[in-house]
Design a protein around this motif. Structure first.
Motif, PDB file in Angstrom:
ATOM      1  N   LEU A  49       0.813  -1.210   0.000  1.00  0.00           N
ATOM      2  CA  LEU A  49       0.000   0.000   0.000  1.00  0.00           C
ATOM      3  C   LEU A  49       0.851   1.266   0.000  1.00  0.00           C
ATOM      4  O   LEU A  49       0.376   2.335  -0.399  1.00  0.00           O
ATOM      5  N   LYS A  95      -6.658  -2.910   6.527  1.00  0.00           N
ATOM      6  CA  LYS A  95      -5.609  -2.783   5.518  1.00  0.00           C
ATOM      7  C   LYS A  95      -5.814  -3.777   4.375  1.00  0.00           C
ATOM      8  O   LYS A  95      -5.561  -3.467   3.206  1.00  0.00           O
ATOM      9  N   GLU A  98      -8.431  -2.458   2.080  1.00  0.00           N
ATOM     10  CA  GLU A  98      -7.852  -1.405   1.249  1.00  0.00           C
ATOM     11  C   GLU A  98      -7.000  -2.003   0.131  1.00  0.00           C
ATOM     12  O   GLU A  98      -7.071  -1.572  -1.031  1.00  0.00           O
ATOM     13  N   ASN A 101      -9.079  -3.581  -2.601  1.00  0.00           N
ATOM     14  CA  ASN A 101      -9.590  -2.539  -3.492  1.00  0.00           C
ATOM     15  C   ASN A 101      -8.548  -2.127  -4.518  1.00  0.00           C
ATOM     16  O   ASN A 101      -8.828  -2.018  -5.718  1.00  0.00           O
ATOM     17  N   ARG A 102      -7.308  -1.948  -4.075  1.00  0.00           N
ATOM     18  CA  ARG A 102      -6.234  -1.523  -4.979  1.00  0.00           C
ATOM     19  C   ARG A 102      -5.881  -2.621  -5.993  1.00  0.00           C
ATOM     20  O   ARG A 102      -5.507  -2.328  -7.130  1.00  0.00           O
ATOM     21  N   ARG A 161     -15.675   0.192  -0.699  1.00  0.00           N
ATOM     22  CA  ARG A 161     -14.465  -0.058  -1.485  1.00  0.00           C
ATOM     23  C   ARG A 161     -14.641  -1.191  -2.481  1.00  0.00           C
ATOM     24  O   ARG A 161     -13.666  -1.682  -3.061  1.00  0.00           O
TER      25      ARG A 161
END
Length: 322
Positions: A49, A95, A98, A101-102, A161
């Protein structure tokens, strides 16, 4: 459907070496541990990240081998009564969402967690009987004060997300059966679903085919693990299905995890795969290998060979005979 593997069993291998080995077996997908009990040997959310270059190289390493990521997995106890343990788990889950999502990964797998029996408890308390009535009071407090509030908030965070939560139905945690999963899903929303592992159904006395039907009709299967369980007919009558002996005491345990096909025959596994297709699950079947009687390579290889026989890969066509 696609065939994948939960890569934690190859945590001792460098990431790209593990990918090469998995691809050589003809698999389509990898499920990656990002912390909690599975660890993050191959997929560290903090590192990925914080560095766009590392993230891009990570994605390329997987795609270049013809693989996809089926899920990111961070099995932990975000409801642990010791607040520092709960916070570590909650941070890891956030995390991981997240990162999913990325990476455009649709599912994050974890456990529901299990709280204590009051606000100042030190250890989780898993009620498994309705009487004496103390257990009902504990259960009500856990769900009303801990389980539903946390997963409602975390589900909203994930949904914003574009990520779904796959809770593994596992003994020792608040969500461990189809009924408890559906109860939480009703309260917290459709973002909550199952990472359905038949091995944990068998030892609880639940038929996985029926579990697929129950959850699948509700659209509540987000991911699927392929792992088997064998029940010892003598030991189970001595210790019961909630056998508390170490997994290492295989000769004496009531049940133990096995690789696919070594606890139940391939007709049973064909029935499970057929039930998944019947309820519309057409995603990844992810091998999880925890067989104490086989090496990592042999247990994994046999699971691949057995599942290749029964996996239904091609899309549905028109019923030409109707």
């Amino acid at each position: 459907m696609k065939l994948g593997v939960f890569t934690v069993l190859f945590g001792q291998k460098p990431f790209e070496e593990a990918l090469d080995y998995i691809a050589s077996k003809g698999l389509d997908a990898v499920e990656l541990g990002t912390g909690g009990y599975p660890g993050n040997a191959h997929c560290d959310p903090d590192a990925l990240l914080s560095d766009e270059g590392k993230l891009k190289a990570f994605k390329q390493a997987i795609a270049s081998r013809g693989l996809m990521i089926s899920a990111l997995s961070c099995h932990a106890n975000p409801l642990h009564p010791q607040k520092h343990i709960a916070k570590d788990s909650q941070d890891t889950i956030a995390k991981t969402i997240e990162l999913a999502n990325r990476l455009e990964v649709p599912v994050v797998n974890t456990f529901s967690g299990c709280p204590g029996d009051h606000e100042d408890a030190k250890y989780p308390n898993w009620p498994v009987a309705p009487w004496p009535p103390d257990y009902q009071e504990i259960l009500a407090w856990q769900w009303e004060q801990k389980v539903i509030p946390y997963w409602t908030e975390t589900g909203k965070f994930a949904s914003e997300r574009g990520v779904k939560i796959g809770l593994e139905l596992h003994g020792g945690f608040s969500v461990h059966t189809p009924a408890t999963l559906l109860r939480l899903r009703e309260a917290a929303g459709d973002v909550i679903g199952a990472n359905l592992d038949p091995s944990h159904m068998w030892w609880q006395g639940i038929d996985p085919v029926q579990a697929v039907q129950i959850l699948g009709r509700a659209g509540a299967i987000h991911h699927f693990h392929a792992k088997d369980t064998s029940i010892d007919p003598i030991n189970v009558n001595k210790h019961g299905v909630t056998d508390m002996q170490s997994y290492t005491l295989m000769l004496d345990r009531a049940w133990q995890f096995r690789t696919v096909g070594y606890g139940h025959d391939m007709k049973t596994w064909a029935d499970i795969i057929s039930a998944l297709r019947l309820v519309g699950y057409d995603y990844v079947v992810s091998i999880e290998h925890e067989d104490g009687l086989m090496s990592i390579d042999e247990g994994f290889t046999k699971a691949v060979q057995n599942l290749q026989q029964v996996l239904v890969r091609e899309p549905l066509t028109e019923m030409w005979w109707v």
